[in-house]
Design an enzyme around this catalytic site. Structure first.
Site, PDB file in Angstrom:
ATOM      1  N   ASP A   1       0.839  -1.196   0.000  1.00  0.00           N
ATOM      2  CA  ASP A   1       0.000   0.000   0.000  1.00  0.00           C
ATOM      3  C   ASP A   1       0.873   1.245   0.000  1.00  0.00           C
ATOM      4  OD1 ASP A   1       0.750  -0.764   2.701  1.00  0.00           O
ATOM      5  OD2 ASP A   1      -0.577   0.823   3.422  1.00  0.00           O
TER       6      ASP A   1
ATOM      7  N   GLU B   1       0.152  -0.823   5.926  1.00  0.00           N
ATOM      8  CA  GLU B   1       1.246  -0.267   6.728  1.00  0.00           C
ATOM      9  C   GLU B   1       1.157   1.245   6.844  1.00  0.00           C
ATOM     10  OE1 GLU B   1       5.145   1.473   7.743  1.00  0.00           O
ATOM     11  OE2 GLU B   1       4.012   1.744   5.879  1.00  0.00           O
TER      12      GLU B   1
END
Length: 383
Positions: free
Chosen positions: A76, A132
């Site tokens: 991500d 994250e």
């Protein structure tokens, strides 16, 4: 056969072109598809797909032996959909650019190529998470369970300035202070109200005073929202607070101080939410691994390595908090994480990938590494 550098550039482009902002679960799932396809092609094995709270994570457990080395990354990014329109992927003058290239899609490609260069990856786990950048709310337990019992966790976050490995990270805590007051007409009878904005101002000063510069502890009031209309004494306010600490004792002290905040104005009240997000990654958790990596870098001719302590946190904080020796910043060399000038230095890609592969090999106790120029002659770590 194509050289390793060109193959890695193509692989990074494949991942960068699939945008993956953390909060867009469909985009994160599409990015997981791209990482799955690339990883399967590079290391000859498909990952397990793990969806937690809608976020898609990928796990490769290679071989049948006990888990010994965890490679950790995320797919991500902070960049919203459409960022490629204004910040297109490009390679020019030895520099690769594109949203998410440095943090940290280049690191994922490096991990795949490093694994592909191993004769036997038995005992290696590659975990690629999908949340994250928003604090790993769904993946924390997964990360900690995968790290437990491993000899080492190697984190593919980008290197610090000048290519330094990250051997110390501050722990993070995130708080929200809800201030409740009493509404009143600002012109007719303001004295009948309890001004939440004024109470928030008192709390901002109290929060800032919790910091201890001499200990490296920062306590930063950030986002503030108050009131609903311009002619009303505000009845509520919300204050966000960002905390960074070097050790667990400081993190606990700040937590006690935040929860001990009290209102100043008569009739005002406070509710403090949030708390510890990531524990610190202390220097001792990285010391032995950094020594290994530095020796290998000298042997490979890609040294000398340097190290850095940084204020930003990563999932390496979780692995260190779980008691696993952790070395961070093993990913791309470049700069501009989360910024318009995000970039990767292409020349360092095969060098740092060779170092990563050598470090994994060393931790697995297998044969000595070859120099990166020798790997390049064989087609490099692309496999």
């Amino acid at each position: 056969m194509r050289d390793a550098r060109s193959t890695m550039i193509d692989d990074i482009e494949r991942l960068v072109r699939v945008e993956s902002p953390s909060a867009d679960l469909d985009a994160v799932a599409r990015a997981a598809d791209a990482v799955t396809a690339l990883g399967t092609a590079r290391i000859g094995a498909e990952p397990e797909r793990i969806v937690l709270r809608g976020h898609t994570h990928l796990r490769w457990r290679l071989g049948r032996g006990p888990r010994r080395v965890l490679l950790l990354g995320h797919h991500d990014t902070v960049w919203p959909l459409g960022s490629l329109d204004t910040r297109p992927f490009e390679v020019r003058d030895g520099v690769l650019r594109g949203p998410g290239c440095f943090d940290m899609k280049a690191g994922l490609v490096m991990a795949l190529h490093a694994i592909a260069a191993l004769d036997d990856p038995d005992g290696v786990t590659l975990l690629v998470t999908g949340d994250e950048e928003i604090g790993s709310p769904s993946s924390r337990g997964l990360i900690e369970s995968e790290a437990a019992g491993c000899a080492a966790a190697l984190v593919l976050e980008a290197a610090a300035e000048g290519g330094a490995l990250k051997t110390e990270r501050k722990g993070t805590s995130l708080y929200e202070v809800l201030v409740r007051g009493v509404a009143a007409h600002a012109g007719l009878e303001p004295e009948r109200g309890v001004n939440a904005t004024i109470e928030a101002a008192h709390q901002i000063l109290a929060v800032a005073a919790i910091a201890r510069a001499e200990a490296g502890t920062t306590v930063t009031p950030t986002l503030l929202r108050a009131g609903d209309t311009t002619n009303t004494v505000p009845a509520s306010a919300r204050l966000a607070v960002d905390v960074r600490v070097r050790d667990a004792a400081e993190q606990a002290r700040v937590d006690r101080a935040m929860r001990g905040l009290s209102p100043v104005l008569d009739g005002a009240s406070l509710v403090v939410g949030g708390g510890v997000n990531r524990p610190p990654l202390p220097a001792f958790a990285s010391a032995e691994l950094f020594g290994r990596a530095a020796a290998l870098a000298d042997r490979l001719g890609v040294g000398p390595l340097t190290s850095a302590a940084v204020g930003g946190a990563s999932d390496g904080n979780f692995t260190a908090g779980a008691g696993t020796p952790t070395l961070d910043g093993l990913g791309a060399v470049g700069g501009g994480a989360h910024a318009d000038h995000e970039h990767v230095l292409i020349a360092e890609l095969p060098r740092r990938t060779a170092l990563l592969s050598a470090l994994v090999r060393d931790l697995l106790g297998t044969h000595p590494p070859s120099r990166p120029d020798e790997e390049a002659a064989d087609g490099g770590p692309a496999g």
